[in-house]
Write a protein that holds these residues in place. Structure first.
Motif, PDB file in Angstrom:
ATOM      1  N   ARG A 160       0.831  -1.208   0.000  1.00  0.00           N
ATOM      2  CA  ARG A 160       0.000   0.000   0.000  1.00  0.00           C
ATOM      3  C   ARG A 160       0.864   1.255   0.000  1.00  0.00           C
ATOM      4  O   ARG A 160       0.541   2.248  -0.657  1.00  0.00           O
ATOM      5  CB  ARG A 160      -0.927  -0.005   1.216  1.00  0.00           C
ATOM      6  CG  ARG A 160      -2.130  -0.926   1.067  1.00  0.00           C
ATOM      7  CD  ARG A 160      -2.914  -1.026   2.357  1.00  0.00           C
ATOM      8  NE  ARG A 160      -3.366   0.273   2.840  1.00  0.00           N
ATOM      9  CZ  ARG A 160      -3.975   0.445   4.012  1.00  0.00           C
ATOM     10  NH1 ARG A 160      -4.198  -0.599   4.801  1.00  0.00           N
ATOM     11  NH2 ARG A 160      -4.366   1.645   4.393  1.00  0.00           N
ATOM     12  N   ASN A 161       1.966   1.210   0.729  1.00  0.00           N
ATOM     13  CA  ASN A 161       2.878   2.352   0.742  1.00  0.00           C
ATOM     14  C   ASN A 161       3.475   2.580  -0.645  1.00  0.00           C
ATOM     15  O   ASN A 161       3.574   3.722  -1.118  1.00  0.00           O
ATOM     16  CB  ASN A 161       3.986   2.105   1.762  1.00  0.00           C
ATOM     17  CG  ASN A 161       4.789   3.354   2.058  1.00  0.00           C
ATOM     18  OD1 ASN A 161       4.265   4.465   2.046  1.00  0.00           O
ATOM     19  ND2 ASN A 161       6.068   3.183   2.317  1.00  0.00           N
ATOM     20  N   GLU A 162       3.853   1.497  -1.311  1.00  0.00           N
ATOM     21  CA  GLU A 162       4.370   1.615  -2.675  1.00  0.00           C
ATOM     22  C   GLU A 162       3.307   2.166  -3.617  1.00  0.00           C
ATOM     23  O   GLU A 162       3.614   2.958  -4.519  1.00  0.00           O
ATOM     24  CB  GLU A 162       4.848   0.245  -3.162  1.00  0.00           C
ATOM     25  CG  GLU A 162       6.084  -0.277  -2.441  1.00  0.00           C
ATOM     26  CD  GLU A 162       6.463  -1.675  -2.903  1.00  0.00           C
ATOM     27  OE1 GLU A 162       5.844  -2.165  -3.876  1.00  0.00           O
ATOM     28  OE2 GLU A 162       7.365  -2.278  -2.291  1.00  0.00           O
ATOM     29  N   ALA A 163       2.057   1.754  -3.404  1.00  0.00           N
ATOM     30  CA  ALA A 163       0.970   2.234  -4.259  1.00  0.00           C
ATOM     31  C   ALA A 163       0.764   3.738  -4.098  1.00  0.00           C
ATOM     32  O   ALA A 163       0.457   4.443  -5.067  1.00  0.00           O
ATOM     33  CB  ALA A 163      -0.321   1.486  -3.932  1.00  0.00           C
ATOM     34  N   ILE A 164       0.941   4.239  -2.879  1.00  0.00           N
ATOM     35  CA  ILE A 164       0.812   5.685  -2.649  1.00  0.00           C
ATOM     36  C   ILE A 164       1.892   6.439  -3.419  1.00  0.00           C
ATOM     37  O   ILE A 164       1.620   7.456  -4.073  1.00  0.00           O
ATOM     38  CB  ILE A 164       0.892   5.991  -1.143  1.00  0.00           C
ATOM     39  CG1 ILE A 164      -0.360   5.454  -0.431  1.00  0.00           C
ATOM     40  CG2 ILE A 164       1.027   7.494  -0.903  1.00  0.00           C
ATOM     41  CD1 ILE A 164      -0.283   5.523   1.082  1.00  0.00           C
ATOM     42  N   PHE A 165       3.121   5.931  -3.365  1.00  0.00           N
ATOM     43  CA  PHE A 165       4.199   6.575  -4.123  1.00  0.00           C
ATOM     44  C   PHE A 165       3.941   6.486  -5.626  1.00  0.00           C
ATOM     45  O   PHE A 165       4.265   7.411  -6.375  1.00  0.00           O
ATOM     46  CB  PHE A 165       5.547   5.946  -3.767  1.00  0.00           C
ATOM     47  CG  PHE A 165       6.118   6.438  -2.472  1.00  0.00           C
ATOM     48  CD1 PHE A 165       6.724   7.680  -2.394  1.00  0.00           C
ATOM     49  CD2 PHE A 165       6.036   5.675  -1.321  1.00  0.00           C
ATOM     50  CE1 PHE A 165       7.244   8.156  -1.197  1.00  0.00           C
ATOM     51  CE2 PHE A 165       6.554   6.132  -0.119  1.00  0.00           C
ATOM     52  CZ  PHE A 165       7.160   7.379  -0.062  1.00  0.00           C
TER      53      PHE A 165
END
Length: 399
Positions: free
Chosen positions: A228-233
């Motif tokens: 999810r953190n990667e998706a935000i970036f």
């Protein structure tokens, strides 16, 4: 022909003749609405152009790398900025020769001749240990001095802030003579790496006290939360790509400011909402049980470090610093866990309550605390040490 039949025919004829008129009236009103809407769009577009509006680019910060081998090994570099909103930044350094590499915010090389487009900078100079710190002489601090390690990630490191105005330096100034505050911090470190780096530092230099500056993103993440953190970036990357397409010019008169405004606003709102939810879920046992279990173990290890007294400071995220601060529950959970582990805890959130968060950002792109944010934190920590932990300030004993 009977009168009733004649009347019926007249009515049918009248109704038939009014249908085209009604359609024309409906089409006219629809055209008027569309024309009015178009006029509004044009007026807004013109207003945005006259005001000089342009959405903030997340790739606005450039980077200057020295190509000197020693400085490369230490990880020295400069962050470059278009403007100096809070007076924290410094003018560009003198560039001697061509031993420099200029990178744009997207990481792609730029001709060095374009460096004047970013006339302000922050220098990141590191010691032989790779720390944003002066070189220390010998193992022991000077006689009558207490050495305190300020351990953390980008907040303690001072991303976007000159070294002299970072938390370690301002805390040292607040504590006055007899205190030496050493920065053991780096962008991207989590609690595990911070603990490891403190141990590495203590092999070279005596350090009997440490302040761990904790930020809510320092936890180990489950695979789902990491994705999810990667998706935000990725959404942030997509935002920039979308703006680039609009900047390329959809109109003959140039790129539409209105399209940029709508695109950036929608993307920013979505990223903001997903980021808030991500932070909350990091401290939800149902969503990050592995990370919280490890965090509990790490806190216990910090509390039991041999020959090193640890204090734990929670630094708030620079968002909505009022009664509706969105991460209050996470702060309370962290404080509860650190206290249960036997660590003295200071939550800096009350010190920042009521502040305009944007006024504490490095700039519109970088939401890390600026020098004023570091100064607020340093004053609060110094006061806390004097009042609650006076033994923390006692000079180190040589043995």
């Amino acid at each position: 022909m009977p009168p009733s039949q004649t009347s019926t025919q007249r009515t049918d004829t009248a109704q038939t003749s009014t249908k085209p008129a009604r359609r024309r009236g409906l089409l006219f009103r629809l055209a008027a609405v569309l024309l009015g809407f178009l006029v509004v769009l044009v007026v807004v577009e013109v207003g945005l152009r006259l005001s000089g509006y342009a959405p903030v680019s997340l790739r606005n910060i450039w980077r200057l790398n020295p190509l000197d081998e020693t400085r490369q090994q230490r990880g020295d570099y400069y962050s470059l900025y278009e403007e100096n909103p809070h007076g924290d930044f410094e003018p560009l350094p003198e560039l001697d020769g061509d031993r420099w590499e200029l990178l744009g915010g997207d990481g792609a090389p730029r001709p060095l001749e374009r460096i004047d487009e970013r006339p302000w900078c922050v220098e990141y100079r590191h010691s032989s240990l790779g720390l944003r710190e002066r070189e220390l002489d010998g193992y022991w601090p000077p006689p009558g001095t207490t050495r305190i390690a300020c351990v953390g990630d980008s907040f303690a490191y001072g991303q976007g802030v000159p070294a002299a105005k970072t938390l370690p330096r301002t805390l040292e100034a607040e504590l006055g003579n007899g205190a030496e505050v050493v920065s053991i911090s780096r962008v991207g470190w989590d609690l595990s790496e911070e603990t490891k780096q403190l141990a590495r530092f203590r092999q070279e230099h005596h350090c009997g006290k440490a302040i761990f500056v904790f930020v809510l993103n320092d936890l180990l993440l489950t695979k789902e939360l990491a994705l999810r953190n990667e998706a935000i970036f990725q959404r942030m990357h997509d935002r920039e790509e979308s703006l680039e397409r609009f900047r390329s010019g959809l109109w003959q008169l140039g790129p539409s400011r209105l399209c940029q405004l709508i695109s950036a606003s929608l993307a920013d709102h979505r990223v903001s909402q997903e980021t808030l939810a991500w932070y909350r879920d990091c401290f939800d046992p149902a969503k990050n049980d592995v990370g919280l279990d490890l965090f509990e173990q790490q806190l216990a290890e910090l509390a039991s470090l041999k020959d090193c007294r640890v204090a734990f400071v929670i630094f708030p995220i620079m968002r909505q610093l009022d009664d509706d601060y969105p991460f209050l529950a996470a702060h309370e959970r962290v404080a509860e866990m650190a206290t249960a582990a036997g660590l003295p805890v200071l939550d800096l959130l009350p010190e920042f309550r009521g502040q305009d968060a944007r006024s504490l950002w490095v700039n519109a792109v970088d939401n890390h605390p600026n020098s004023r944010g570091h100064a607020i934190a340093a004053k609060a920590i110094a006061r806390w040490l004097r009042e609650a932990l006076p033994e923390f300030l006692e000079p180190d004993e040589r043995h």
